[in-house]
Motif scaffolding. Sequence first.
Motif, short mmCIF file in Angstrom:
data_model
loop_
_atom_site.label_atom_id
_atom_site.label_comp_id
_atom_site.label_asym_id
_atom_site.label_seq_id
_atom_site.Cartn_x
_atom_site.Cartn_y
_atom_site.Cartn_z
N ASP A 145 82.96 6.72 -6.79
CA ASP A 145 81.53 6.82 -6.54
C ASP A 145 81.16 6.38 -5.13
O ASP A 145 80.42 7.06 -4.44
N LYS A 184 78.82 3.19 2.14
CA LYS A 184 77.78 2.25 2.56
C LYS A 184 78.05 1.78 3.98
O LYS A 184 79.15 1.34 4.29
N ASP A 216 82.46 0.77 -0.55
CA ASP A 216 81.64 -0.38 -0.16
C ASP A 216 82.49 -1.24 0.78
O ASP A 216 82.55 -0.97 1.97
N THR A 217 83.18 -2.25 0.26
CA THR A 217 84.05 -3.03 1.14
C THR A 217 85.33 -2.26 1.47
O THR A 217 85.98 -2.53 2.47
N GLY A 218 85.69 -1.30 0.61
CA GLY A 218 86.91 -0.52 0.81
C GLY A 218 88.12 -1.08 0.08
O GLY A 218 89.17 -0.44 0.04
N TYR A 240 82.93 -5.54 -9.73
CA TYR A 240 81.61 -6.17 -9.93
C TYR A 240 81.58 -6.73 -11.33
O TYR A 240 81.76 -6.00 -12.28
N VAL A 261 72.66 0.55 -4.91
CA VAL A 261 72.19 1.82 -5.46
C VAL A 261 72.67 2.01 -6.89
O VAL A 261 73.74 1.54 -7.28
N THR A 316 88.85 -1.49 -3.13
CA THR A 316 89.33 -0.73 -4.29
C THR A 316 90.16 0.46 -3.84
O THR A 316 91.30 0.66 -4.29
P1 IMP Z 1 84.68 -1.74 -2.91
O1 IMP Z 1 86.03 -2.09 -3.44
O2 IMP Z 1 83.97 -2.95 -2.34
O3 IMP Z 1 84.67 -0.59 -1.93
O4 IMP Z 1 83.78 -1.43 -4.14
C1 IMP Z 1 83.80 -0.29 -4.78
C2 IMP Z 1 83.13 -0.39 -6.12
O5 IMP Z 1 82.05 -1.32 -6.18
C3 IMP Z 1 82.49 0.95 -6.38
O6 IMP Z 1 83.43 1.85 -6.95
C4 IMP Z 1 81.36 0.61 -7.30
O7 IMP Z 1 81.82 0.59 -8.62
C5 IMP Z 1 80.95 -0.77 -6.89
N1 IMP Z 1 79.75 -0.73 -6.01
C6 IMP Z 1 79.71 -0.94 -4.67
N2 IMP Z 1 78.46 -0.81 -4.19
C7 IMP Z 1 77.68 -0.49 -5.26
C8 IMP Z 1 76.28 -0.22 -5.40
O8 IMP Z 1 75.46 -0.22 -4.46
N3 IMP Z 1 75.85 0.06 -6.67
C9 IMP Z 1 76.69 0.10 -7.75
N4 IMP Z 1 78.01 -0.16 -7.65
C10 IMP Z 1 78.50 -0.46 -6.41
#
Ligand code: IMP
Length: 191
Positions: free
Chosen positions: A113, A144, A116-118, A83, A166, A120
Amino acid sequence: MTATTFSVAAGSGMAIMARMETLIPAERIAGRVVELAGQIERDHHGKPVMVVGVLTGCLVFLADLVRRIDLPLQIHLVQASSYRGEATTPGQLKLRLDTLPDLRGRDVLVIDDILDTGQTLARLAEELRLRGAASIRVAVLLRKEGRQQVVFEPDYVGFVIPDAFVVGYGLDYNDEFRHLPHLAVLSPPVG
Ligand code: IMP
Ligand code: MG
């Protein structure tokens, strides 16, 4: 449910109004952390665990969780960012793993934490596998619903939450709100 409307200073220097509602209170998080620690202990059968925390979002969850795990344990931290600044949608994923020791033959527990998309966690788990970890388990505080873009199953999930942005308990918006003791939904600017 408590709702607060307040202004957030955006990177541009402008203040925006945002609305925050408690999603999960601190006491419920604390109870769930104890349950997760129990599961982790049972699954590791007294064997040493090498914790790999994903900065920065993991830090409050990690600090609470590891203090409940009664196993020989090391903590290492890696950096992942997807992000960028004020954006609430994922950008380019960057992983920094140069702080990691030799993982060959180790049982790794990744702590993050939120799933979200998975992207990471899928990529991080693959990197750890390539480095020779004997096993890789993944604990996330939040998952999520309806957001996942890659096939990836965490081993431990604190709470499944609806698709909302969140903050609190480690999670941020534009690097703010990580210190809140509870989890809150941050609604889009209202004015
Ligand atoms: P992913 O790679 O899309 O699963 O994203 C994971 C990372 O995005 C998390 O470790 C968070 O740092 C950030 N993230 C995803 N959703 C949220 C949210 O609702 N609030 C704050 N950070 C988020
Ligand atoms: Mg993160």
